[in-house]
Motif scaffolding. Sequence first.
Motif, PDB file in Angstrom:
ATOM      1  N   VAL A  74     -39.157  93.413  64.253  1.00  0.00           N
ATOM      2  CA  VAL A  74     -39.843  93.151  62.988  1.00  0.00           C
ATOM      3  C   VAL A  74     -41.009  92.197  63.250  1.00  0.00           C
ATOM      4  N   THR A  75     -42.202  92.642  62.924  1.00  0.00           N
ATOM      5  CA  THR A  75     -43.373  91.783  63.067  1.00  0.00           C
ATOM      6  C   THR A  75     -43.543  90.930  61.816  1.00  0.00           C
ATOM      7  N   ILE A  76     -44.354  89.897  61.957  1.00  0.00           N
ATOM      8  CA  ILE A  76     -44.650  89.053  60.803  1.00  0.00           C
ATOM      9  C   ILE A  76     -45.337  89.881  59.725  1.00  0.00           C
ATOM     10  N   ASN A  77     -46.260  90.742  60.140  1.00  0.00           N
ATOM     11  CA  ASN A  77     -46.963  91.591  59.167  1.00  0.00           C
ATOM     12  C   ASN A  77     -45.986  92.467  58.397  1.00  0.00           C
ATOM     13  N   LYS A  78     -45.042  93.088  59.107  1.00  0.00           N
ATOM     14  CA  LYS A  78     -44.072  93.981  58.459  1.00  0.00           C
ATOM     15  C   LYS A  78     -43.168  93.207  57.502  1.00  0.00           C
ATOM     16  N   LEU A  79     -42.659  92.080  57.956  1.00  0.00           N
ATOM     17  CA  LEU A  79     -41.785  91.265  57.109  1.00  0.00           C
ATOM     18  C   LEU A  79     -42.522  90.846  55.834  1.00  0.00           C
ATOM     19  N   CYS A  80     -43.727  90.339  55.999  1.00  0.00           N
ATOM     20  CA  CYS A  80     -44.505  89.879  54.848  1.00  0.00           C
ATOM     21  C   CYS A  80     -44.796  91.025  53.881  1.00  0.00           C
ATOM     22  N   LYS A  81     -45.187  92.169  54.432  1.00  0.00           N
ATOM     23  CA  LYS A  81     -45.503  93.315  53.576  1.00  0.00           C
ATOM     24  C   LYS A  81     -44.268  93.796  52.826  1.00  0.00           C
ATOM     25  N   ASP A  82     -43.164  93.978  53.550  1.00  0.00           N
ATOM     26  CA  ASP A  82     -41.948  94.515  52.931  1.00  0.00           C
ATOM     27  C   ASP A  82     -41.321  93.556  51.919  1.00  0.00           C
ATOM     28  N   LEU A  83     -41.490  92.250  52.129  1.00  0.00           N
ATOM     29  CA  LEU A  83     -40.902  91.268  51.213  1.00  0.00           C
ATOM     30  C   LEU A  83     -41.920  90.691  50.233  1.00  0.00           C
ATOM     31  N   ASN A  84     -43.146  91.218  50.295  1.00  0.00           N
ATOM     32  CA  ASN A  84     -44.201  90.798  49.376  1.00  0.00           C
ATOM     33  C   ASN A  84     -44.472  89.293  49.445  1.00  0.00           C
ATOM     34  N   LYS A 127     -44.925  78.172  55.256  1.00  0.00           N
ATOM     35  CA  LYS A 127     -43.490  77.938  55.078  1.00  0.00           C
ATOM     36  C   LYS A 127     -42.773  77.850  56.413  1.00  0.00           C
ATOM     37  N   SER A 128     -43.120  78.703  57.355  1.00  0.00           N
ATOM     38  CA  SER A 128     -42.431  78.694  58.650  1.00  0.00           C
ATOM     39  C   SER A 128     -42.792  77.462  59.473  1.00  0.00           C
ATOM     40  N   ARG A 129     -43.898  76.827  59.155  1.00  0.00           N
ATOM     41  CA  ARG A 129     -44.297  75.617  59.863  1.00  0.00           C
ATOM     42  C   ARG A 129     -43.928  74.343  59.112  1.00  0.00           C
ATOM     43  N   GLY A 130     -43.224  74.500  57.986  1.00  0.00           N
ATOM     44  CA  GLY A 130     -42.710  73.352  57.259  1.00  0.00           C
ATOM     45  C   GLY A 130     -43.715  72.662  56.359  1.00  0.00           C
ATOM     46  N   ILE A 131     -44.872  73.267  56.158  1.00  0.00           N
ATOM     47  CA  ILE A 131     -45.872  72.674  55.270  1.00  0.00           C
ATOM     48  C   ILE A 131     -45.407  72.801  53.821  1.00  0.00           C
ATOM     49  N   THR A 132     -44.881  73.971  53.499  1.00  0.00           N
ATOM     50  CA  THR A 132     -44.216  74.194  52.217  1.00  0.00           C
ATOM     51  C   THR A 132     -42.843  74.776  52.527  1.00  0.00           C
ATOM     52  N   GLU A 133     -42.011  74.964  51.517  1.00  0.00           N
ATOM     53  CA  GLU A 133     -40.649  75.443  51.745  1.00  0.00           C
ATOM     54  C   GLU A 133     -40.452  76.858  51.223  1.00  0.00           C
ATOM     55  N   PHE A 134     -39.566  77.603  51.903  1.00  0.00           N
ATOM     56  CA  PHE A 134     -39.154  78.899  51.400  1.00  0.00           C
ATOM     57  C   PHE A 134     -38.303  78.679  50.152  1.00  0.00           C
ATOM     58  N   THR A 135     -38.448  79.553  49.173  1.00  0.00           N
ATOM     59  CA  THR A 135     -37.577  79.487  47.999  1.00  0.00           C
ATOM     60  C   THR A 135     -36.212  80.053  48.378  1.00  0.00           C
ATOM     61  N   HIS A 136     -35.218  79.784  47.563  1.00  0.00           N
ATOM     62  CA  HIS A 136     -33.878  80.341  47.823  1.00  0.00           C
ATOM     63  C   HIS A 136     -33.937  81.866  47.828  1.00  0.00           C
ATOM     64  N   LYS A 137     -34.710  82.428  46.926  1.00  0.00           N
ATOM     65  CA  LYS A 137     -34.842  83.887  46.849  1.00  0.00           C
ATOM     66  C   LYS A 137     -35.476  84.447  48.124  1.00  0.00           C
ATOM     67  N   GLU A 138     -36.505  83.776  48.619  1.00  0.00           N
ATOM     68  CA  GLU A 138     -37.151  84.222  49.858  1.00  0.00           C
ATOM     69  C   GLU A 138     -36.202  84.131  51.043  1.00  0.00           C
ATOM     70  N   ILE A 139     -35.449  83.048  51.120  1.00  0.00           N
ATOM     71  CA  ILE A 139     -34.479  82.889  52.202  1.00  0.00           C
ATOM     72  C   ILE A 139     -33.462  84.013  52.159  1.00  0.00           C
ATOM     73  N   GLN A 140     -32.914  84.286  50.980  1.00  0.00           N
ATOM     74  CA  GLN A 140     -31.920  85.351  50.850  1.00  0.00           C
ATOM     75  C   GLN A 140     -32.520  86.704  51.194  1.00  0.00           C
ATOM     76  N   SER A 141     -33.753  86.940  50.792  1.00  0.00           N
ATOM     77  CA  SER A 141     -34.425  88.202  51.104  1.00  0.00           C
ATOM     78  C   SER A 141     -34.602  88.374  52.613  1.00  0.00           C
ATOM     79  N   ILE A 142     -34.985  87.313  53.303  1.00  0.00           N
ATOM     80  CA  ILE A 142     -35.165  87.385  54.756  1.00  0.00           C
ATOM     81  C   ILE A 142     -33.824  87.576  55.452  1.00  0.00           C
TER      82      ILE A 142
END
Length: 73
Positions: free
Chosen positions: A15-25, A34-49
């Motif tokens: 799974v590429t970053i492009n594919k993950l981002c596209k498929d999960l909008n 988010k992956s670098r800790g500048i902002t945080e993933f939401t609970h929904k995003e975490i569950q989706s990933i």
Amino acid sequence: MDRHRLEYEMKCRGVTINKLCKDLNISRSAFYRKSRGITEFTHKEIQSIVNYLNLGSPMGIFFIENVSEKTHI
């Protein structure tokens, strides 16, 4: 957040970053922040990933357990 572990799990699953981002909008720029800790993933995003990558748990990637040493007197 363990960005390297997330990228490892993605790579293992092809799974590429492009594919993950596209498929999960999720925008690429938001994912990088988010992956670098500048902002945080939401609970929904975490569950989706977690679901998307078929991970057993978000522990170890999104939540890192801190174990403190106890001092015996």
